[in-house]
Design a protein around this motif. Structure first.
Motif, mmCIF file in Angstrom:
data_model
loop_
_atom_site.group_PDB
_atom_site.id
_atom_site.type_symbol
_atom_site.label_atom_id
_atom_site.label_comp_id
_atom_site.label_asym_id
_atom_site.label_seq_id
_atom_site.Cartn_x
_atom_site.Cartn_y
_atom_site.Cartn_z
ATOM 1 N N MET A 1 0.904 -1.191 -0.026
ATOM 2 C CA MET A 1 -0.012 0.076 0.036
ATOM 3 C C MET A 1 0.906 1.136 0.174
ATOM 4 O O MET A 1 1.983 1.211 0.522
ATOM 5 C CB MET A 1 -1.051 0.073 1.122
ATOM 6 N N TYR A 2 0.412 2.287 -0.631
ATOM 7 C CA TYR A 2 1.119 3.549 -0.924
ATOM 8 C C TYR A 2 0.303 4.618 -0.696
ATOM 9 O O TYR A 2 -0.202 5.329 -1.623
ATOM 10 C CB TYR A 2 1.869 3.347 -2.190
ATOM 11 N N PRO A 3 -0.252 5.023 0.674
ATOM 12 C CA PRO A 3 -0.785 6.322 0.684
ATOM 13 C C PRO A 3 -0.153 7.382 0.488
ATOM 14 O O PRO A 3 1.075 7.401 0.978
ATOM 15 C CB PRO A 3 -1.578 6.364 2.024
ATOM 16 N N LEU A 4 -0.697 8.586 -0.169
ATOM 17 C CA LEU A 4 0.235 9.719 -0.628
ATOM 18 C C LEU A 4 -0.644 10.925 -0.532
ATOM 19 O O LEU A 4 -1.761 11.076 -1.393
ATOM 20 C CB LEU A 4 0.782 9.410 -1.957
ATOM 21 N N TYR A 5 0.071 11.880 0.107
ATOM 22 C CA TYR A 5 -0.706 13.471 0.100
ATOM 23 C C TYR A 5 0.065 14.268 -1.014
ATOM 24 O O TYR A 5 1.138 14.163 -0.943
ATOM 25 C CB TYR A 5 -0.721 13.854 1.590
ATOM 26 N N SER A 6 -0.897 15.063 -1.710
ATOM 27 C CA SER A 6 -0.011 15.771 -2.785
ATOM 28 C C SER A 6 -0.720 17.320 -2.525
ATOM 29 O O SER A 6 -1.792 17.518 -2.740
ATOM 30 C CB SER A 6 -0.580 15.152 -4.199
ATOM 31 N N SER A 7 0.253 18.269 -2.356
ATOM 32 C CA SER A 7 -0.043 19.727 -2.127
ATOM 33 C C SER A 7 -0.684 20.232 -3.359
ATOM 34 O O SER A 7 -1.467 21.374 -3.405
ATOM 35 C CB SER A 7 1.055 20.492 -1.482
ATOM 36 N N ARG A 8 -0.281 19.795 -4.567
ATOM 37 C CA ARG A 8 -0.549 20.206 -5.663
ATOM 38 C C ARG A 8 -2.164 20.069 -6.301
ATOM 39 O O ARG A 8 -2.950 21.175 -6.554
ATOM 40 C CB ARG A 8 0.043 19.609 -6.853
ATOM 41 N N TRP A 9 -2.652 18.894 -5.577
ATOM 42 C CA TRP A 9 -4.017 18.575 -5.734
ATOM 43 C C TRP A 9 -4.999 18.672 -4.457
ATOM 44 O O TRP A 9 -6.032 18.619 -4.512
ATOM 45 C CB TRP A 9 -4.048 17.300 -6.369
ATOM 46 N N SER A 10 -4.121 18.916 -3.417
ATOM 47 C CA SER A 10 -4.697 19.094 -2.146
ATOM 48 C C SER A 10 -5.610 17.812 -1.761
ATOM 49 O O SER A 10 -6.661 18.031 -1.411
ATOM 50 C CB SER A 10 -5.827 20.475 -1.974
ATOM 51 N N ASP A 11 -5.098 16.653 -2.112
ATOM 52 C CA ASP A 11 -5.596 15.499 -1.892
ATOM 53 C C ASP A 11 -4.849 14.235 -1.379
ATOM 54 O O ASP A 11 -3.541 14.481 -1.350
ATOM 55 C CB ASP A 11 -6.355 15.154 -3.201
ATOM 56 N N LEU A 12 -5.460 13.395 -0.841
ATOM 57 C CA LEU A 12 -4.958 12.197 -0.177
ATOM 58 C C LEU A 12 -5.202 11.065 -1.219
ATOM 59 O O LEU A 12 -6.256 10.756 -1.422
ATOM 60 C CB LEU A 12 -5.164 11.804 1.125
ATOM 61 N N PHE A 13 -4.146 10.553 -2.043
ATOM 62 C CA PHE A 13 -4.414 9.221 -2.915
ATOM 63 C C PHE A 13 -3.871 8.247 -1.957
ATOM 64 O O PHE A 13 -2.906 8.259 -1.408
ATOM 65 C CB PHE A 13 -3.641 9.655 -4.274
ATOM 66 N N SER A 14 -4.350 7.103 -2.693
ATOM 67 C CA SER A 14 -4.036 5.611 -2.058
ATOM 68 C C SER A 14 -3.861 4.870 -3.232
ATOM 69 O O SER A 14 -4.689 4.499 -4.141
ATOM 70 C CB SER A 14 -4.852 5.181 -0.986
ATOM 71 N N TYR A 15 -2.772 4.045 -3.180
ATOM 72 C CA TYR A 15 -2.601 2.760 -4.131
ATOM 73 C C TYR A 15 -2.177 1.635 -3.358
ATOM 74 O O TYR A 15 -1.397 1.704 -2.401
ATOM 75 C CB TYR A 15 -1.603 3.463 -5.043
ATOM 76 N N ALA A 16 -2.865 0.542 -3.691
ATOM 77 C CA ALA A 16 -2.785 -0.699 -3.008
ATOM 78 C C ALA A 16 -3.050 -1.990 -3.918
ATOM 79 O O ALA A 16 -3.650 -1.854 -4.829
ATOM 80 C CB ALA A 16 -3.411 -0.806 -1.498
ATOM 81 N N GLN A 17 -2.343 -2.842 -3.553
ATOM 82 C CA GLN A 17 -2.610 -4.258 -4.393
ATOM 83 C C GLN A 17 -2.320 -5.297 -3.260
ATOM 84 O O GLN A 17 -1.447 -5.323 -2.513
ATOM 85 C CB GLN A 17 -1.798 -4.510 -5.569
ATOM 86 N N ILE A 18 -3.227 -6.376 -3.329
ATOM 87 C CA ILE A 18 -3.107 -7.568 -2.750
ATOM 88 C C ILE A 18 -3.239 -8.614 -3.854
ATOM 89 O O ILE A 18 -4.077 -8.778 -4.563
ATOM 90 C CB ILE A 18 -4.397 -7.798 -1.717
ATOM 91 N N LYS A 19 -2.194 -9.671 -3.906
ATOM 92 C CA LYS A 19 -1.994 -10.540 -5.108
ATOM 93 C C LYS A 19 -1.648 -11.983 -4.304
ATOM 94 O O LYS A 19 -0.735 -11.944 -3.313
ATOM 95 C CB LYS A 19 -0.721 -10.080 -5.797
ATOM 96 N N THR A 20 -2.262 -12.928 -4.815
ATOM 97 C CA THR A 20 -1.982 -14.182 -4.521
ATOM 98 C C THR A 20 -1.497 -15.113 -5.567
ATOM 99 O O THR A 20 -2.076 -15.337 -6.842
ATOM 100 C CB THR A 20 -3.284 -15.107 -4.010
ATOM 101 N N GLU A 21 -0.235 -15.760 -5.506
ATOM 102 C CA GLU A 21 0.441 -16.123 -6.671
ATOM 103 C C GLU A 21 0.577 -17.468 -6.580
ATOM 104 O O GLU A 21 0.587 -18.245 -5.332
ATOM 105 C CB GLU A 21 1.902 -15.663 -6.732
ATOM 106 N N LEU A 22 0.747 -18.250 -7.545
ATOM 107 C CA LEU A 22 0.569 -19.806 -7.573
ATOM 108 C C LEU A 22 2.187 -20.045 -8.084
ATOM 109 O O LEU A 22 2.594 -19.685 -8.961
ATOM 110 C CB LEU A 22 -0.369 -20.321 -8.530
ATOM 111 N N HIS A 23 2.782 -20.753 -6.982
ATOM 112 C CA HIS A 23 4.200 -21.232 -7.371
ATOM 113 C C HIS A 23 4.399 -22.410 -8.003
ATOM 114 O O HIS A 23 3.983 -23.286 -7.676
ATOM 115 C CB HIS A 23 4.980 -21.228 -5.891
ATOM 116 N N VAL A 24 4.852 -22.183 -9.216
ATOM 117 C CA VAL A 24 5.156 -23.136 -10.125
ATOM 118 C C VAL A 24 6.477 -23.417 -10.347
ATOM 119 O O VAL A 24 7.127 -22.249 -10.582
ATOM 120 C CB VAL A 24 4.166 -23.346 -11.503
#
Length: 684
Positions: free
Chosen positions: A458-481
């Motif tokens: 996860m990567y929550p991020l505040y930007s003064s340019r847009w006066s906004d708090l953005f958030s990027y995240a991913q959950i991933k389940t991988e099959l090991h072969v």
């Protein structure tokens, strides 16, 4: 070099013509024509060319290989396989197929040229030069002209370099670098005698550089000076650099060296203690006591601290009644640092034993095996070291230090399953240092062997340019072969706190907002190779504000690399880090974007407060040249964390000044932005 896929039409026509001639001859002789023998390669070849036309190159390669098994003497099949390998960028594999085709048909100059060009591209300039030299002397004018140009492009710089380094040496530059560079160029130009001369001179200037002895042995072997080559390689294989020892053993004959070979190697490298000691023990096993005594005596002269050789020589002299000569050697051992060996000498001389510390009194019988293991590993004999460690572990099954070392050796030998077993045992050690090191190693290896592996970032991020708090995240389940590519299930989140501006009320491009969506997807990814990974996903973007569901396809390449003193480094110093991404996103009108994020800075030593100060250099561009997707950012930043935080957690603050590189953005050609956020990732 331009390449194309060629087919076996000419070969097929030739086969048909030959078959027709045979049938005609049988008819003239009044014989019933015999049915032609079926072509064993016809079916896989036919399917291979169909696969090529459909651009299914992986299937085509497998079918060509099957055809080669059926008809191994046909160079045309190998040519077609080589061109197919080139289609997927496998230049080394293509080179080897052209080589086989050239050996099968030495008169095919086109194949020889293809092979030579690929040799040059894959850093085998010496081989490329030899083939170009042969082709430039052929009868075909076009091939001769092409080969001549290519030959000169390789040969001229080599000749100029040889002349330059020769002059440097003549002007007084009698140093290691000059001799080594001259030898390297001479070997590439097939001036092997010159190469051998200067490899030997370079090594004599720095005898500890045993990789040069390997180079010398390789060149002497090419000159058919087998005895001299084996001497250099044998010297390199005993003592010194483990990597050089391993390389030398690969070039040596697959047998134990003869006494004469040891002696020749010692003439070349007389101060090689490991080599001389091994010869001395070999002489003992052969009952050549006088010769063994001579070698042990030389060892005691060369090294005052070789107590093992001094003790062995002393015992030999004592055994044949030369007490006067034996006692100075044995006294040296008793005064030396090897306490256990000294007590063995005292036992032979019937002298009182010295008192050991309590730890020494409790030392297990495995101490000899541990010593032998350590000496084997220091000499580069990894498998011998493993054997001795296994014996030591059998003698003392509770020695957690041995378990830890076994784990590292199996890891070095690429047997990570065994390594995990020993790390798992060693992390139960009562010694906190051993337990911590083993636990870290075990956890680093464990994910590679789990059938299902789930990661989240996860990567929550505040930007003064847009006066906004953005958030990027991913959950991933991988099959090991056990395959270079593996599938996974993914759920991404891309959102912000405002989520009120839409394209209908002011924004003109999607870059100004998050997608305000969850993106479930099915994807595939490659294994990480030197920091590079490829991936692709197909899913749907589900807007949590609009309830709109849109197809979402994305994929690309990602490369991450860091150098120097990174965030958790124990010592202060400079660092450089780069993240390069090539990304296709269907949501942005099937656009292809490139991101380059680079940081160069300094990591101070502040104890538990781990910090980095750096300068950002970021560049973003895209295929469609959209105004919003082409800009350059720079100016400083800081990244920090506490040692007590989770290992993958850190906070960032960056004050960026940006420049749009394509005109048209409504917010102006430049911008400033204060960005603050944190990164956190974990695997379970």
């Amino acid at each position: 070099m331009r390449v194309c896929i060629t087919f076996l039409a000419s070969a097929a026509l030739a086969s048909a013509a030959l078959a027709g001639q045979a049938l005609a001859g049988q008819a003239l002789a009044g014989q019933a024509p015999a049915a032609p023998a079926p072509d064993p390669a016809y079916e896989p070849l036919n399917k291979a060319y169909e696969a090529v036309r459909g651009r299914a190159y992986g299937d085509a390669i497998a079918l060509f290989l099957k055809a080669i098994q059926a008809a191994p003497s046909r160079p045309a099949i190998r040519k077609d396989l080589a061109y197919t390998y080139l289609k997927i960028g496998e230049n080394t594999a293509a080179r080897e197929q052209f080589r086989e085709a050239m050996l099968l048909d030495p008169k095919d100059l086109h194949v020889a040229l293809e092979y030579a060009f690929l040799c040059n591209e894959t850093k085998e300039q010496a081989q490329a030069r030899r083939v170009f030299d042969r082709v430039r002397q052929s009868a075909d004018p076009a091939s001769r002209a092409t080969a001549e140009r290519a030959f000169q492009n390789i040969d001229r710089p080599l000749a100029e370099g040889i002349a330059r380094w020769t002059k440097a040496i003549q002007l007084g530059g009698d140093n290691f670098s000059n001799h080594f560079e001259l030898a390297t160029l001479a070997e590439q130009r097939d001036e092997l005698e010159l190469a051998a001369e200067h490899y030997e001179k370079a090594w004599r200037l720095i005898p500890s550089s045993r990789t040069v002895l390997v180079d010398l042995g390789r060149v002497l072997k090419a000159l058919n000076q087998t005895a001299e080559a084996n001497a250099a390689l044998l010297a390199a294989s005993r003592g010194g650099e483990p990597r050089a020892a391993e390389a030398a053993r690969e070039l040596l004959p697959n047998r134990y060296p003869y006494v004469s070979e040891f002696q020749r190697a010692l003439q070349l490298d007389p101060k090689n203690l490991d080599l001389r000691r091994e010869l001395a023990y070999l002489q003992l096993r052969m009952n050549h006591q006088a010769e063994a005594e001579k070698e042990f005596r030389q060892l005691t002269i060369l090294s005052e601290t070789d107590f093992l050789s001094a003790a062995q020589l002393g015992f030999l002299l004592l055994a044949r009644g030369d007490t006067a000569a034996a006692m100075p050697l044995l006294e040296r051992v008793m005064k030396g640092a090897d306490e256990e060996l000294a007590n063995r000498v005292r036992a032979v001389l019937h002298l009182p034993q010295t008192l050991h510390s309590r730890a020494a009194q409790l030392a297990p019988a495995s101490i000899d095996a541990k010593i032998m293991a350590e000496r084997s590993l220091q000499a580069g004999f990894v498998r011998d070291g493993l054997k001795y460690l296994q014996l030591a572990q059998e003698d003392d099954p509770a020695d957690f230090a041995i378990m830890l070392k076994l784990g590292w050796i199996y890891n070095q030998l690429h047997d990570d399953r065994q390594a995990m077993r020993w790390f798992a045992l060693a992390r139960k050690s009562p010694d906190p240092k051993i337990a911590k090191e083993a636990d870290t190693a075990y956890k680093n290896l464990r994910p590679a062997f789990e059938f299902l592996r789930t990661t989240m970032w996860m990567y929550p991020l505040y930007s003064s340019r847009w006066s906004d708090l953005f958030s990027y995240a991913q959950i991933k389940t991988e099959l090991h072969v056990d395959f270079p590519i593996h599938p996974y299930l993914s759920l991404r989140f891309i959102g912000d706190t405002r989520g009120t501006i839409t394209p209908e009320n002011g924004a003109i491009s999607p870059q100004y907002l998050s997608q305000s969506a969850f993106v479930p997807a099915l994807g595939v990814a490659t294994n990480v190779w030197h920091g590079l990974v490829g991936w692709a996903e197909a899913g749907s973007s589900v807007g949590y504000l609009t309830d709109h569901i849109l197809p979402d396809y994305r994929g690309g390449l990602s490369f991450t690399k860091g150098f120097g003193h990174m965030l958790k480094a124990k010592n202060a110093g400079l660092f450089f880090e780069t993240n390069e991404d090539a990304l296709f996103v269907s949501r942005f009108d099937n656009d292809f974007l490139l991101y380059s994020q680079n940081r160069i800075g300094y990591t101070p030593s502040l104890g538990a407060f781990q910090t980095q100060f750096y300068w950002n250099v970021n560049l973003t561009t895209d295929q469609k040249r959209e105004a919003w997707a082409n800009f350059f950012e720079t100016v400083p930043g800081v990244r920090f964390r506490l040692a007590s935080m989770p290992s993958s957690f850190y906070l960032t603050v960056n004050f960026l000044h940006g420049y749009y590189t394509v005109a048209g953005d409504p917010f102006g050609p430049t911008f400033n932005d204060l960005r603050a956020g944190f990164w956190y990732a974990f695997t379970y």
